[in-house]
Design an enzyme around this catalytic site. Structure first.
Site, PDB file in Angstrom:
ATOM      1  NE  ARG A 143     -21.791  11.306  -5.445  1.00 45.21           N
ATOM      2  CZ  ARG A 143     -21.579  10.100  -4.875  1.00 45.21           C
ATOM      3  NH1 ARG A 143     -21.982   9.006  -5.485  1.00 45.21           N
ATOM      4  NH2 ARG A 143     -20.972   9.993  -3.718  1.00 45.21           N
ATOM      5  CE  LYS A 161     -15.608   5.309  -0.213  1.00 46.52           C
ATOM      6  NZ  LYS A 161     -14.291   5.968  -0.159  1.00 46.52           N
ATOM      7  CB  THR A 174      -4.456   4.483  -8.164  1.00 40.55           C
ATOM      8  OG1 THR A 174      -3.485   5.322  -7.565  1.00 40.55           O
ATOM      9  CG2 THR A 174      -4.629   3.218  -7.330  1.00 40.55           C
ATOM     10  N   PRO A 207     -25.711  16.062   5.780  1.00 39.49           N
ATOM     11  CG  PRO A 207     -23.638  16.270   4.691  1.00 39.49           C
ATOM     12  CD  PRO A 207     -24.250  15.923   6.010  1.00 39.49           C
ATOM     13  CE  LYS A 233     -12.613  -0.589  -8.822  1.00 35.11           C
ATOM     14  NZ  LYS A 233     -11.403  -1.074  -8.097  1.00 35.11           N
ATOM     15  CE1 TYR A 274     -13.920   3.628  -7.445  1.00 36.54           C
ATOM     16  CE2 TYR A 274     -16.312   3.459  -7.703  1.00 36.54           C
ATOM     17  CZ  TYR A 274     -15.112   2.929  -7.250  1.00 36.54           C
ATOM     18  OH  TYR A 274     -15.098   1.718  -6.608  1.00 36.54           O
ATOM     19  CB  SER A 275     -18.157   3.699 -12.202  1.00 40.27           C
ATOM     20  OG  SER A 275     -18.825   4.708 -12.887  1.00 40.27           O
ATOM     21  CG  ASP A 324      -2.084   0.902   1.173  1.00 42.83           C
ATOM     22  OD1 ASP A 324      -3.216   0.404   1.314  1.00 42.83           O
ATOM     23  OD2 ASP A 324      -1.897   2.125   0.970  1.00 42.83           O
ATOM     24  CB  THR A 329     -17.503  -0.942  -7.893  1.00 48.10           C
ATOM     25  OG1 THR A 329     -18.726  -0.292  -7.559  1.00 48.10           O
ATOM     26  CG2 THR A 329     -16.955  -0.289  -9.151  1.00 48.10           C
ATOM     27  CG  ASP A 330     -22.839  -1.808  -6.995  1.00 51.60           C
ATOM     28  OD1 ASP A 330     -22.072  -0.818  -6.996  1.00 51.60           O
ATOM     29  OD2 ASP A 330     -23.771  -1.937  -6.172  1.00 51.60           O
ATOM     30  CD  GLU A 331     -20.386   3.778  -7.827  1.00 49.68           C
ATOM     31  OE1 GLU A 331     -19.873   4.558  -8.648  1.00 49.68           O
ATOM     32  OE2 GLU A 331     -20.564   4.072  -6.646  1.00 49.68           O
TER      33      GLU A 331
HETATM   34  P1  NAD Z   1     -10.130   2.730   0.439  1.00 47.89           P
HETATM   35  O1  NAD Z   1     -10.175   4.053  -0.266  1.00 47.89           O
HETATM   36  O2  NAD Z   1     -10.600   2.656   1.843  1.00 47.89           O
HETATM   37  O3  NAD Z   1      -8.638   2.156   0.423  1.00 47.89           O
HETATM   38  C1  NAD Z   1      -7.849   2.158  -0.732  1.00 47.89           C
HETATM   39  C2  NAD Z   1      -6.429   1.784  -0.312  1.00 47.89           C
HETATM   40  O4  NAD Z   1      -5.635   1.747  -1.510  1.00 47.89           O
HETATM   41  C3  NAD Z   1      -5.764   2.794   0.627  1.00 47.89           C
HETATM   42  O5  NAD Z   1      -5.130   2.138   1.680  1.00 47.89           O
HETATM   43  C4  NAD Z   1      -4.743   3.499  -0.270  1.00 47.89           C
HETATM   44  O6  NAD Z   1      -3.596   3.962   0.428  1.00 47.89           O
HETATM   45  C5  NAD Z   1      -4.400   2.404  -1.259  1.00 47.89           C
HETATM   46  N1  NAD Z   1      -3.900   2.965  -2.525  1.00 47.89           N
HETATM   47  C6  NAD Z   1      -4.479   3.944  -3.272  1.00 47.89           C
HETATM   48  N2  NAD Z   1      -3.695   4.231  -4.329  1.00 47.89           N
HETATM   49  C7  NAD Z   1      -2.628   3.399  -4.262  1.00 47.89           C
HETATM   50  C8  NAD Z   1      -1.474   3.201  -5.075  1.00 47.89           C
HETATM   51  N3  NAD Z   1      -1.273   3.928  -6.190  1.00 47.89           N
HETATM   52  N4  NAD Z   1      -0.590   2.249  -4.721  1.00 47.89           N
HETATM   53  C9  NAD Z   1      -0.775   1.491  -3.609  1.00 47.89           C
HETATM   54  N5  NAD Z   1      -1.834   1.658  -2.774  1.00 47.89           N
HETATM   55  C10 NAD Z   1      -2.751   2.597  -3.099  1.00 47.89           C
HETATM   56  O7  NAD Z   1     -10.917   1.727  -0.494  1.00 47.89           O
HETATM   57  P2  NAD Z   1     -11.941   0.567  -0.095  1.00 47.89           P
HETATM   58  O8  NAD Z   1     -13.265   1.169   0.179  1.00 47.89           O
HETATM   59  O9  NAD Z   1     -11.297  -0.301   0.893  1.00 47.89           O
HETATM   60  O10 NAD Z   1     -12.065  -0.186  -1.508  1.00 47.89           O
HETATM   61  C11 NAD Z   1     -11.142  -1.217  -1.844  1.00 47.89           C
HETATM   62  C12 NAD Z   1     -11.441  -1.700  -3.251  1.00 47.89           C
HETATM   63  O11 NAD Z   1     -12.774  -2.198  -3.320  1.00 47.89           O
HETATM   64  C13 NAD Z   1     -11.345  -0.638  -4.331  1.00 47.89           C
HETATM   65  O12 NAD Z   1     -10.802  -1.219  -5.474  1.00 47.89           O
HETATM   66  C14 NAD Z   1     -12.775  -0.211  -4.558  1.00 47.89           C
HETATM   67  O13 NAD Z   1     -12.953   0.251  -5.883  1.00 47.89           O
HETATM   68  C15 NAD Z   1     -13.499  -1.520  -4.337  1.00 47.89           C
HETATM   69  N6  NAD Z   1     -14.884  -1.389  -3.855  1.00 47.89           N
HETATM   70  C16 NAD Z   1     -15.172  -0.652  -2.742  1.00 47.89           C
HETATM   71  C17 NAD Z   1     -16.481  -0.594  -2.296  1.00 47.89           C
HETATM   72  C18 NAD Z   1     -16.862   0.194  -1.053  1.00 47.89           C
HETATM   73  O14 NAD Z   1     -18.056   0.270  -0.736  1.00 47.89           O
HETATM   74  N7  NAD Z   1     -15.940   0.777  -0.316  1.00 47.89           N
HETATM   75  C19 NAD Z   1     -17.485  -1.271  -2.983  1.00 47.89           C
HETATM   76  C20 NAD Z   1     -17.145  -1.997  -4.130  1.00 47.89           C
HETATM   77  C21 NAD Z   1     -15.829  -2.070  -4.549  1.00 47.89           C
HETATM   78  O1  DAU Z   2     -21.562   0.890  -5.144  1.00 48.89           O
HETATM   79  C1  DAU Z   2     -20.251   0.588  -4.755  1.00 48.89           C
HETATM   80  C2  DAU Z   2     -19.490   1.883  -4.513  1.00 48.89           C
HETATM   81  O2  DAU Z   2     -20.003   2.398  -3.285  1.00 48.89           O
HETATM   82  C3  DAU Z   2     -17.987   1.689  -4.417  1.00 48.89           C
HETATM   83  O3  DAU Z   2     -17.497   1.230  -5.650  1.00 48.89           O
HETATM   84  C4  DAU Z   2     -17.303   3.004  -4.040  1.00 48.89           C
HETATM   85  O4  DAU Z   2     -15.913   2.796  -3.862  1.00 48.89           O
HETATM   86  C5  DAU Z   2     -17.903   3.509  -2.745  1.00 48.89           C
HETATM   87  O5  DAU Z   2     -17.368   4.781  -2.444  1.00 48.89           O
HETATM   88  C6  DAU Z   2     -19.420   3.617  -2.868  1.00 48.89           C
HETATM   89  O6  DAU Z   2     -19.801   4.668  -3.788  1.00 48.89           O
HETATM   90  P1  DAU Z   2     -21.007   5.671  -3.458  1.00 48.89           P
HETATM   91  O7  DAU Z   2     -20.840   6.911  -4.214  1.00 48.89           O
HETATM   92  O8  DAU Z   2     -22.312   4.974  -3.569  1.00 48.89           O
HETATM   93  O9  DAU Z   2     -20.717   5.895  -1.873  1.00 48.89           O
HETATM   94  P2  DAU Z   2     -20.857   7.177  -0.933  1.00 48.89           P
HETATM   95  O10 DAU Z   2     -20.705   6.696   0.479  1.00 48.89           O
HETATM   96  O11 DAU Z   2     -20.002   8.300  -1.363  1.00 48.89           O
HETATM   97  O12 DAU Z   2     -22.367   7.614  -1.152  1.00 48.89           O
HETATM   98  C7  DAU Z   2     -23.449   6.727  -0.916  1.00 48.89           C
HETATM   99  C8  DAU Z   2     -24.727   7.459  -1.309  1.00 48.89           C
HETATM  100  O13 DAU Z   2     -24.972   8.513  -0.368  1.00 48.89           O
HETATM  101  C9  DAU Z   2     -24.656   8.108  -2.670  1.00 48.89           C
HETATM  102  O14 DAU Z   2     -25.923   7.983  -3.320  1.00 48.89           O
HETATM  103  C10 DAU Z   2     -24.383   9.586  -2.381  1.00 48.89           C
HETATM  104  C11 DAU Z   2     -25.025   9.792  -1.010  1.00 48.89           C
HETATM  105  N1  DAU Z   2     -24.376  10.772  -0.116  1.00 48.89           N
HETATM  106  C12 DAU Z   2     -23.043  10.629   0.113  1.00 48.89           C
HETATM  107  C13 DAU Z   2     -22.380  11.487   0.954  1.00 48.89           C
HETATM  108  C14 DAU Z   2     -20.888  11.355   1.206  1.00 48.89           C
HETATM  109  C15 DAU Z   2     -25.113  11.741   0.518  1.00 48.89           C
HETATM  110  O15 DAU Z   2     -26.347  11.848   0.328  1.00 48.89           O
HETATM  111  N2  DAU Z   2     -24.468  12.605   1.375  1.00 48.89           N
HETATM  112  C16 DAU Z   2     -23.112  12.533   1.605  1.00 48.89           C
HETATM  113  O16 DAU Z   2     -22.582  13.374   2.366  1.00 48.89           O
END
Ligand code: NAD
Ligand code: DAU
Length: 355
Positions: free
Chosen positions: A285, A201, A106, A217, A166, A162-163, A39, A137-139
């Site tokens: 958004r 998040k 990345t 918010p 991905k 982002y998506s 990482d 991701t599902d996105e």
């Molecule tokens: P996160 O943002 O919490 O963590 C990402 C990690 O990747 C961090 O520790 C960061 O330091 C590391 N990183 C970023 N750029 C890097 C680089 N260039 N080299 C090495 N390390 C690097 O992310 P997360 O929420 O744990 O998500 C992990 C994976 O799962 C991602 O690929 C994300 O797209 C996917 N994902 C997340 C969610 C979700 O709800 N969080 C849902 C579906 C898929």
């Molecule tokens: O669906 C999977 C994805 O879920 C992952 O691939 C992403 O890495 C992860 O970040 C997440 O994406 P979202 O955009 O759905 O997550 P977020 O938590 O940013 O937002 C969830 C929902 O809530 C989205 O519809 C936007 C809304 N939101 C978010 C924030 C931060 C708000 O209404 N208020 C807020 O302040």
């Protein structure tokens, strides 16, 4: 039956982040022989996440960028992992609306780099049943209206920066698998919540704001729907796929648990007792996708996995309690990232480049 990953050497990119950190903990609990976290420690990483396992003889941390192909190749040569879990990514949609550059670096260049390093190693030195698991991701599937759900055969249709990165990474993984014989699995998860999630998040942000009696918010009218999964269920699914998934396949990881954003925020508020916070409807958004939902039929049929967190309110209550009991982690995440809950995603690409 022995626990998934018992006796395995595993390498997790992005393992200092939310999902990768939870995966590192579970792998060690399941008896993995060695767990290596690779990482670069971006703003989203919190080394505190690994504090309780970093002294284990089975654990090793490498601070490096996934886009550094030589360094990743060296790590493969030294560690000889049975499984690579590629989770390193820029993961926040709103940040991708403000500045695309790190996402390109990345999620696309980084994925190409780990694939090329793996390609150079896999046919020479890798354990016989080596597998590369890519977390998507599902996105990438786009957006749904009120009916229907995504499945593994849904074509990609990304709708935010982002998506888009991905979906591009998924194409690279499948292309490198086909052209260079890397055994891969791609998983598509919905929205995760639970311990160690960085408070940009929705759920941890709302918990922190509610604990500080700040307004909560909600983007637009809060009617958007997300498919929520507890992170412990997600990392159990990754471990199950690592042992029971079919190389060359995609799997949706879902608890099939849909909630509107307004419902989520109201649930958080009701779990944080004595909060004086109020919901505030704020500017939507840009390009906000209405609904995501995936079927978990394939993973449930092909592995022994099924979700354990089936009571959403109870899981949110436990998550609130985790944040309340871990002030040191919360302070560390905030201090190291210099992020204090500000609104993201409205800066505009043009506005920023004119500065
Ligand atoms: P996160 O943002 O919490 O963590 C990402 C990690 O990747 C961090 O520790 C960061 O330091 C590391 N990183 C970023 N750029 C890097 C680089 N260039 N080299 C090495 N390390 C690097 O992310 P997360 O929420 O744990 O998500 C992990 C994976 O799962 C991602 O690929 C994300 O797209 C996917 N994902 C997340 C969610 C979700 O709800 N969080 C849902 C579906 C898929
Ligand atoms: O669906 C999977 C994805 O879920 C992952 O691939 C992403 O890495 C992860 O970040 C997440 O994406 P979202 O955009 O759905 O997550 P977020 O938590 O940013 O937002 C969830 C929902 O809530 C989205 O519809 C936007 C809304 N939101 C978010 C924030 C931060 C708000 O209404 N208020 C807020 O302040």
């Amino acid at each position: 039956m022995k626990p998934d990953l018992q006796g395995r050497r595993i390498l997790i990119t992005g393992g200092a982040g939310f999902i990768g950190g939870n995966l590192a903990h579970l792998s060690l609990q399941n008896g993995a022989e060695r767990v290596v976290v690779y990482d670069s420690l971006t703003y989203a990483a919190c080394p505190e996440t690994l504090a309780s396992i970093e002294k284990s003889d089975s654990f090793h941390f490498v601070q490096a960028d996934v886009a550094d192909e030589e360094s990743f190749h060296r790590c493969l040569q030294v560690e000889k992992p049975h499984r690579v879990f590629h989770l390193a990514a820029e993961s926040h949609v709103d940040r991708s609306l403000d500045n695309f550059t790190p996402f390109l670096h990345t999620n696309i260049h980084g994925t190409r780099s780990v694939l090329d390093a793996t390609r150079a190693w896999v046919n020479k030195d890798a354990p016989e049943d080596f597998l590369f698991l890519h977390s998507s991701t599902d996105e990438v599937f786009g957006m749904l209206s009120k009916e229907g759900s995504f499945s593994e055969s849904t074509p990609p249709n990304p709708r935010n920066p982002y998506s888009a990165t991905k979906a591009a990474a998924d194409v690279l993984v499948e292309t490198w698998a086909h052209a260079f014989g890397i055994p891969t699995i791609i998983s598509h998860s919905g929205n995760n919540f639970g311990p160690f999630q960085f408070p940009e998040k929705l759920i941890p942000l709302m918990i922190q704001k509610a604990l500080r009696n700040e307004p909560l918010p909600v983007f637009g009218d809060g009617s958007q729907v997300r498919d929520w999964i507890h992170v412990h269920d997600h990392v159990r699914a990754l471990c199950a796929l690592a042992e029971q998934g079919k190389p060359g396949s995609r799997y949706c990881i879902s608890s099939e648990d849909e909630h509107t954003n307004l419902d989520v925020v109201q649930t958080v508020l009701s779990c944080v007792e004595k909060s004086h916070s109020e919901i505030e409807f704020v500017t939507d958004r840009p390009g906000h996708d209405f609904r995501y939902a995936s079927s978990n039929k394939k993973i449930c049929e092909e592995t022994n996995w099924s979700p354990l967190y089936t009571n959403f309110r109870k899981a949110i209550q436990e998550t609130v309690e985790w944040y309340l009991s871990n002030p040191t982690w919360c302070r560390a995440a905030e201090t190291q990232s210099n992020y204090h809950g500000e609104r993201l995603g409205l800066a505009g690409y043009r506005e920023q480049s004119e500065e």
